[in-house]
Design a protein around this motif. Structure first.
Motif, PDB file in Angstrom:
ATOM      1  N   PHE A   1     -11.039  12.020  -7.990  1.00  0.00           N
ATOM      2  CA  PHE A   1     -10.078  11.931  -6.886  1.00  0.00           C
ATOM      3  C   PHE A   1     -10.512  10.829  -5.931  1.00  0.00           C
ATOM      4  CE2 PHE A   1      -9.920  16.297  -8.391  1.00  0.00           C
ATOM      5  CZ  PHE A   1      -8.559  16.574  -8.439  1.00  0.00           C
ATOM      6  N   LYS A   2      -9.559  10.299  -5.181  1.00  0.00           N
ATOM      7  CA  LYS A   2      -9.875   9.242  -4.218  1.00  0.00           C
ATOM      8  C   LYS A   2     -10.548   9.793  -2.966  1.00  0.00           C
ATOM      9  CE  LYS A   2      -5.540   7.652  -4.521  1.00  0.00           C
ATOM     10  NZ  LYS A   2      -5.125   8.273  -5.793  1.00  0.00           N
ATOM     11  N   ASN A   3     -10.330  11.078  -2.679  1.00  0.00           N
ATOM     12  CA  ASN A   3     -10.908  11.701  -1.480  1.00  0.00           C
ATOM     13  C   ASN A   3     -10.831  13.217  -1.607  1.00  0.00           C
ATOM     14  OD1 ASN A   3      -8.108  12.397  -0.515  1.00  0.00           O
ATOM     15  ND2 ASN A   3      -7.987  10.156  -0.384  1.00  0.00           N
TER      16      ASN A   3
ATOM     17  N   TYR B   1      -5.475   3.153  -1.717  1.00  0.00           N
ATOM     18  CA  TYR B   1      -4.081   3.227  -2.164  1.00  0.00           C
ATOM     19  C   TYR B   1      -3.469   1.836  -2.376  1.00  0.00           C
ATOM     20  CZ  TYR B   1      -4.687   8.114  -1.141  1.00  0.00           C
ATOM     21  OH  TYR B   1      -5.154   9.409  -1.157  1.00  0.00           O
ATOM     22  N   PHE B   2      -4.229   0.777  -2.044  1.00  0.00           N
ATOM     23  CA  PHE B   2      -3.759  -0.596  -2.264  1.00  0.00           C
ATOM     24  C   PHE B   2      -4.019  -1.054  -3.699  1.00  0.00           C
ATOM     25  CE2 PHE B   2      -3.282  -0.501   2.140  1.00  0.00           C
ATOM     26  CZ  PHE B   2      -2.714  -1.675   2.613  1.00  0.00           C
ATOM     27  N   THR B   3      -4.892  -0.342  -4.403  1.00  0.00           N
ATOM     28  CA  THR B   3      -5.254  -0.748  -5.763  1.00  0.00           C
ATOM     29  C   THR B   3      -4.900   0.309  -6.811  1.00  0.00           C
ATOM     30  OG1 THR B   3      -7.493   0.132  -5.405  1.00  0.00           O
ATOM     31  CG2 THR B   3      -7.150  -2.215  -4.981  1.00  0.00           C
ATOM     32  N   TRP B   4      -4.457   1.468  -6.364  1.00  0.00           N
ATOM     33  CA  TRP B   4      -4.160   2.564  -7.292  1.00  0.00           C
ATOM     34  C   TRP B   4      -2.817   2.319  -7.975  1.00  0.00           C
ATOM     35  CZ3 TRP B   4      -0.344   6.541  -6.845  1.00  0.00           C
ATOM     36  CH2 TRP B   4      -0.465   7.544  -7.807  1.00  0.00           C
ATOM     37  N   MET B   5      -2.817   2.212  -9.302  1.00  0.00           N
ATOM     38  CA  MET B   5      -1.635   1.798 -10.056  1.00  0.00           C
ATOM     39  C   MET B   5      -0.882   2.986 -10.663  1.00  0.00           C
ATOM     40  SD  MET B   5      -1.741  -1.389  -9.446  1.00  0.00           S
ATOM     41  CE  MET B   5      -0.538  -2.073 -10.574  1.00  0.00           C
ATOM     42  N   GLY B   6      -0.497   3.921  -9.806  1.00  0.00           N
ATOM     43  CA  GLY B   6       0.308   5.054 -10.264  1.00  0.00           C
ATOM     44  C   GLY B   6       1.724   4.983  -9.717  1.00  0.00           C
TER      45      GLY B   6
ATOM     46  N   GLY C   1      -4.800  12.455  -8.162  1.00  0.00           N
ATOM     47  CA  GLY C   1      -6.116  11.827  -8.065  1.00  0.00           C
ATOM     48  C   GLY C   1      -6.103  10.394  -8.574  1.00  0.00           C
ATOM     49  N   GLU C   2      -7.060  10.060  -9.442  1.00  0.00           N
ATOM     50  CA  GLU C   2      -7.201   8.690  -9.952  1.00  0.00           C
ATOM     51  C   GLU C   2      -6.342   8.422 -11.188  1.00  0.00           C
ATOM     52  OE1 GLU C   2      -8.681   6.329  -8.503  1.00  0.00           O
ATOM     53  OE2 GLU C   2     -10.446   7.017  -7.389  1.00  0.00           O
TER      54      GLU C   2
END
Length: 365
Positions: free
Chosen positions: A158-160, A314-319, A141-142
């Protein structure tokens, strides 16, 4: 006794490729049983025919079973149930709805309730040796930072709904590890074959290709945001080969594997690589991601561009995914994740060949 391999998710692309690899790695011994929805039976017969012909199998070595994971006992007939209970030794549960824009009720029905039904059915198999569940690395998720295979931590959000329901389904499978031999597979974002470029649909990284292709008439194309996030793209051949190998590895019992790229590229790098390969151009300037999200919130705009607005998250998610366990257990097999850049040319060639084929483009709502 001869192995019996039971698959859900047939005649889907990942499933039919995995069937080929499982048979290959097991010297084409054993019987394949595939669960098929009634409405998919014609397509399933055609895919069965292709596999039987390609691998030189006997007709009786590949059995179509009509059923539905969203129904109790998978809606399998009594006669088929009796046979499967005695014959199935390995279960590969791939059936799910893979769509970032899926409505929550549909996602829960298929991904969560469907998995719960498969879990209950699997517990009744007399000679089960391994239950392999196909999850996703994005059950996190986030959550950000370094994310481990040994973790299954409920994120705050979660993102979706796809991520949410795959998390809930994996929780159900994880609980079964105390009762039966289970291996959980968590792939990254799936892309086409690293050598042929072949895929079944243009989603995931192909949204970026759609965006570039449909705006190529512009004199210049900017980057979308800073693009600092790592985007974990994994070719289908690595996922298939690694899954087939780990599913029969004794020390794979009870483990969860990240089938992710150990050395992923950042979103900005991938965007630049694709633009250069696809259009022979380099990005100029930067368009704030907030503007891109606003633009994609307009239905005609996202339909024209062929991009789901959820993809931009998914362009900004820093995992970043740690895949130490998978890499270690694959040592000696010769199976490694190819470098994304090495597979970019065949990926682009396949895309350009099929970009106008509606069978590859997914409906954008």
């Amino acid at each position: 006794m001869k192995n019996g391999y039971f698959f859900t998710g047939f005649p889907g692309f990942i499933c039919n490729q995995l069937i080929r690899e499982v048979l290959k790695q097991n010297e084409y011994n054993g019987v394949i049983y595939v669960l098929v929805l009634q409405g998919m039976m014609d397509k399933a017969r055609n895919e069965k025919k292709a596999i039987v012909s390609e691998l030189g199998l006997k007709e009786e070595a590949f059995v179509l079973i009509e059923g539905d994971i969203t129904k109790p006992f998978l809606m399998i007939s009594d006669n088929d149930q009796e046979r499967l209970i005695e014959k199935v030794t390995h279960v590969f549960h791939l059936a799910a709805i893979y769509d970032l824009a899926v409505p929550r009720d549909i996602a829960f029905k298929i991904n969560v309730n469907g998995t719960n039904n498969v879990n209950n059915w699997v517990k009744g198999l007399t000679h089960l040796k391994r239950y392999v569940y196909f999850s996703t690395a994005y059950v996190v998720g986030e959550r950000e930072g370094t994310l481990y295979e040994t973790e299954l931590i409920r994120p705050t959000s979660f993102k979706n709904h796809y991520e949410e329901t795959k998390f809930e389904a994996e929780v159900l499978v994880e609980k079964l590890k105390e009762e039966i031999s289970i291996t959980i597979i968590r792939p990254g974002i799936v892309k086409g074959h690293s050598q042929t470029g072949e895929t079944i649909k243009f989603d995931g990284p192909y949204f970026m290709m759609n965006f570039l292709e449909r705006l190529k008439f512009l004199p210049l194309l900017p980057r979308l945001g800073k693009g600092e996030a790592y985007v974990n793209l994994v070719p289908i051949d690595y996922i298939i080969q690694a899954t087939a190998y780990l599913s029969f590895l004794e020390k794979g019992i009870g483990k969860t594997y990240h089938l992710t790229d150990p050395h992923p590229y950042r979103a900005a790098e991938i965007y630049s690589f694709m633009m250069e390969e696809l259009l022979n151009k380099k990005p100029k300037g930067t368009l704030p991601l907030s503007v891109g999200k606003w633009f994609l919130s307009i239905r005609p705009a996202r339909k024209f561009l062929g991009v789901e607005k959820e993809a931009l998250d998914y362009f900004t998610w820093m995992g970043q995914f740690d895949c130490t366990q998978a890499v270690k257990d694959l040592e000696g097999s010769g199976i490694v994740c190819p470098n994304f850049k090495d597979g970019l040319k065949p990926m682009t060639t396949f895309y350009l060949k099929q970009k106008d084929n509606p069978n590859y483009q997914i409906p954008i709502l």
